[in-house]
Scaffold this active site. Structure first.
Site, PDB file in Angstrom:
ATOM      1  CD  GLU A 110     -24.527  -0.851 -29.653  1.00  0.00           C
ATOM      2  OE1 GLU A 110     -24.791  -2.051 -29.789  1.00  0.00           O
ATOM      3  OE2 GLU A 110     -23.658  -0.255 -30.328  1.00  0.00           O
ATOM      4  CE  LYS A 112     -17.301  -3.984 -21.651  1.00  0.00           C
ATOM      5  NZ  LYS A 112     -17.297  -5.240 -20.891  1.00  0.00           N
ATOM      6  CG  ASP A 114     -20.461  -9.378 -17.279  1.00  0.00           C
ATOM      7  OD1 ASP A 114     -19.409  -9.525 -17.924  1.00  0.00           O
ATOM      8  OD2 ASP A 114     -20.512  -9.426 -16.044  1.00  0.00           O
ATOM      9  CE1 TYR A 219     -19.135  -6.404 -30.567  1.00  0.00           C
ATOM     10  CE2 TYR A 219     -20.389  -7.906 -29.164  1.00  0.00           C
ATOM     11  CZ  TYR A 219     -19.205  -7.544 -29.781  1.00  0.00           C
ATOM     12  OH  TYR A 219     -18.086  -8.326 -29.630  1.00  0.00           O
ATOM     13  CE  LYS A 308     -16.411  -2.846 -17.110  1.00  0.00           C
ATOM     14  NZ  LYS A 308     -15.154  -3.569 -16.970  1.00  0.00           N
ATOM     15  CB  CYS A 402     -30.308 -19.611  20.612  1.00  0.00           C
ATOM     16  SG  CYS A 402     -30.758 -17.903  20.205  1.00  0.00           S
ATOM     17  CB  CYS A 405     -32.233 -17.073  24.353  1.00  0.00           C
ATOM     18  SG  CYS A 405     -32.736 -18.420  23.247  1.00  0.00           S
ATOM     19  CB  CYS A 420     -33.728 -19.941  18.422  1.00  0.00           C
ATOM     20  SG  CYS A 420     -34.163 -19.519  20.134  1.00  0.00           S
ATOM     21  CB  CYS A 425     -35.190 -16.055  21.471  1.00  0.00           C
ATOM     22  SG  CYS A 425     -33.708 -15.564  20.571  1.00  0.00           S
TER      23      CYS A 425
END
Length: 662
Positions: A110, A112, A114, A219, A308, A402, A405, A420, A425
């Site tokens: 199954e 797991k 969280d 579960y 895990k 910037c 440039c 910018c 640029c």
């Protein structure tokens, strides 16, 4: 003996502090990976020096108890799980199991979840009590809050006495929505869906819990008055489903450990499509008699283990903040990190989104930060860890010019980014060219960022149009490029001249117009000239094109620079193909929304089939949606479809609908 004792005391202090931070303050202190690593080290040291093991050790309990709710002693103790991290450890666990119970033991796998572990008590089929796991012996009575979770049945389909264990979780989409709402209101931002679920279910005001989108997967269970109780874990889960409980649909019965390992490998990839967080796989012995024979350690069952997945969150040091200029001129801050392993790959860079996010998190160069995978692909910084050094570090100041440039940066109404706006640029120019060759746009293979940078630095190109002026000889003058590579790059550019119209529209990077919007325009207009000549009203009438989008499209095709670019492309032979005529009109007038994972095809493949049969696809569900095609683990689109009464198709339903046209 002092060195082991000092180390054990240090580990106990750190783990206890982490438990307090997470369970009481709801403010994670350690990443999951660091916590598991410390716990494993403490357990190993206590096994090596048994006289140093004490009753207050974290290895002797599962978690901590908050003082917010009334404590309740569990009738049946809730245990934690021992962890495994690779195939060898799984096989060693299975060897220990088979020594006690014989060869070829069936296993149940199954995902797991969280979330927050809880125990639900039912008497005569009626829900009477819900308690958090706490330390496994005593938890918090949160019955009132749990009653607001719609996935928890208040009355079962049969009048049985049972205690059910499950995991409360918050869907990823709901988590993102909650954080967006909290950010807008200036309220607390949660670090991850588990933290959000825990904080939501443990509210003293249950009306707040009711507003949060929480769910549950159960579960395991302990039955008390069932005449013929299940003899296996799998049968028990199926019985819980029959009683009205929500079990994870991805549960699988495996014949041996090889099947379990295959399941773990499969879901290490597929979990990325799920709408809930999962950090591993729980593997259990199926036979309940075998479970009873194997028994428990002081904290975990011997008949189960948790495999895990590689960590999705981990801490590391932020070394610098790099500034990148995108194709739109937006300045994006990027965290440069001390290299760290995350989800199976080494990460050295992570997203910081924008400068408002840096201010909100109070990110400073030199901080220890928590990073995670965003959309399971791009790492992002989600939290600054509490360290003594943080306050002594200088506060980060956003740039005013910037970095590429030197032009003055500007803000735009209603947006948080800095921009910018210089057409000269260099970073902005190369970003536009990189987007032009990308798969979503003109799909020009072999011409990657490094090649583009060389072409630009050597003045072979100054914009995307110049790609179509290049010769093989131009490519061969670049460092490391041989004749075959030059041929591949040149040929790919030539082939892109007849890409479909929607790809060229995407490549233009018109503001507010992405891949899906470009497809909508290409379905409505046969040629680029037709789009160019369309007025705002005509554009607004197109389903899926809003006022802002229409204005942006209209202005793009009135800009002298853009018109000159389009004329040059035509002169160089760029002639996008019109939308292909449908294979049939089987699905004409129908709009489909796709959600979840399909078994026999990808969603893109299903979308192509729908379009070839005269139908349309959309990314959002509305009253105009004809069908929602739902695969495994569908997202919030399915819920919206159900609320609106839209017809929902399974993959088999869809294949049956189109079988004569395949």
């Amino acid at each position: 003996m002092d060195a082991p004792l000092d180390r054990i005391n240090f580990l106990k202090d750190e783990i206890n502090k982490s438990n307090y931070k997470y369970y009481v303050e709801e403010n994670p202190y350690l990443s999951d990976f660091e916590y598991d690593k410390m716990f494993a080290e403490l357990k190993e040291l206590e096994e090596k020096y048994p006289l140093l093991k004490t009753p207050d050790s974290p290895t002797q309990r599962v978690g901590s108890v908050s003082e917010k709710f009334f404590p309740h002693t569990h009738k049946y103790r809730l245990y934690s799980l021992d962890n495994t991290y690779n195939e060898d450890e799984l096989k060693k666990w299975y060897e220990r199991v088979t020594k006690e119970c014989g060869d070829n033991i069936d296993l149940v796998c199954e995902l797991k979840i969280d979330g927050l572990a809880i125990a639900l008590t039912y008497e005569n089929g009626i829900f009477v009590r819900g308690v958090t796991r706490g330390d496994g012996v005593t938890g918090e009575d949160i019955t009132t809050n749990l009653k607001t979770v719609k996935a928890i049945p208040l009355k079962l389909f049969e009048p049985v006495d049972v205690e059910v264990r499950g995991e409360i979780y918050m869907p990823k989409t709901s988590f993102e929505k909650l954080n967006e709402e909290n950010l807008a209101k200036g309220e607390k931002i949660f670090a991850n869906p588990r933290n959000a679920a825990s904080g939501s279910i443990r509210q003293l005001d249950s009306t707040i819990t009711a507003k949060r989108d929480l769910s549950i997967f159960v579960y395991s269970s302990v039955f008390e008055n069932v005449p013929n109780p299940p003899k296996t874990h799998y049968d028990g889960m199926m019985y819980l489903k029959k009683l009205g409980f929500k079990i994870n649909p991805n549960i699988r019965l495996c014949k041996n450990i090889d099947g379990a390992i295959e399941y773990c490998k499969e879901w290490d990839t597929k979990r990325k499509d799920l709408n809930y967080a999962t950090d591993g796989v729980v593997i259990k012995v199926n036979s309940l008699n075998c479970q009873q024979d194997l028994g428990f350690t002081s904290r975990a069952p011997k008949w189960a283990t948790a495999f895990k997945f590689p960590p999705e969150e981990v801490t590391t040091k932020l070394l610098d903040i790099e500034l990148n200029i995108g194709k739109s001129g937006a300045v994006t801050p990027v965290a440069i990190l001390e290299p760290v392993l995350l989800a199976g790959s080494t990460v050295q860079r992570a997203s910081l989104h924008n400068f408002d996010e840096i201010k909100r998190l109070d990110v400073r160069i030199g901080d220890t930060v928590l990073i995670k995978k965003a959309a399971e692909i791009i790492p992002k910084v989600i939290k600054v860890m509490e360290t003594p050094e943080h306050e002594s570090l200088p506060v980060y100041i956003p740039p005013v010019t910037c970095p590429a440039c030197g032009s003055q940066l500007v803000t735009r109404p209603g947006e948080v980014n800095l921009y910018c706006e210089s057409k000269n640029c260099s970073q902005q120019i190369t970003a536009k060219i990189e987007f032009w060759v990308s798969k979503d746009a003109m799909d020009i293979e072999f011409v990657g960022p490094a090649i583009i940078q060389q072409l630009y630095d050597n003045r072979f190109i100054s914009n995307a149009v110049d790609l179509y002026r290049l010769t093989m000889q131009d490519f061969m003058q670049l460092d490391g490029v041989k004749e075959k590579s030059a041929y591949n790059m040149y040929t790919s550019i030539q082939e892109s001249k007849t890409r479909p119209l929607n790809r060229l529209l995407t490549a233009f990077a018109i503001r507010y117009i992405g891949k899906e919007s470009a497809e909508i325009l290409a379905e409505r207009f046969a040629t680029l000239d037709e789009i160019q000549n369309a007025d705002v009203m005509t554009l607004c009438e197109i389903d899926g094109v809003g006022d802002k989008m229409a204005e942006s499209i209209y202005e793009f095709f009135r800009d002298e620079h853009n018109l000159h670019m389009i004329e040059e492309l035509k002169n160089l032979g760029v002639n996008p193909t019109s939308k292909a005529l449908p294979k049939s009109d089987k699905l004409k007038g129908m709009t489909f929304v796709l959600t979840g994972t399909l078994k026999d095809m990808t969603r893109d493949e299903a979308s192509d089939i729908i379009k070839k049969l005269g139908g349309k696809t959309s990314s959002s569900v509305s009253k105009k949606t004809t069908y929602v095609l739902a695969g495994e683990n569908p997202g919030s689109k399915l819920d919206k479809a159900q609320n609106l009464g839209v017809i929902i198709l399974t993959e088999d339903d869809f294949l049956e609908m189109i079988k004569e046209d395949l």
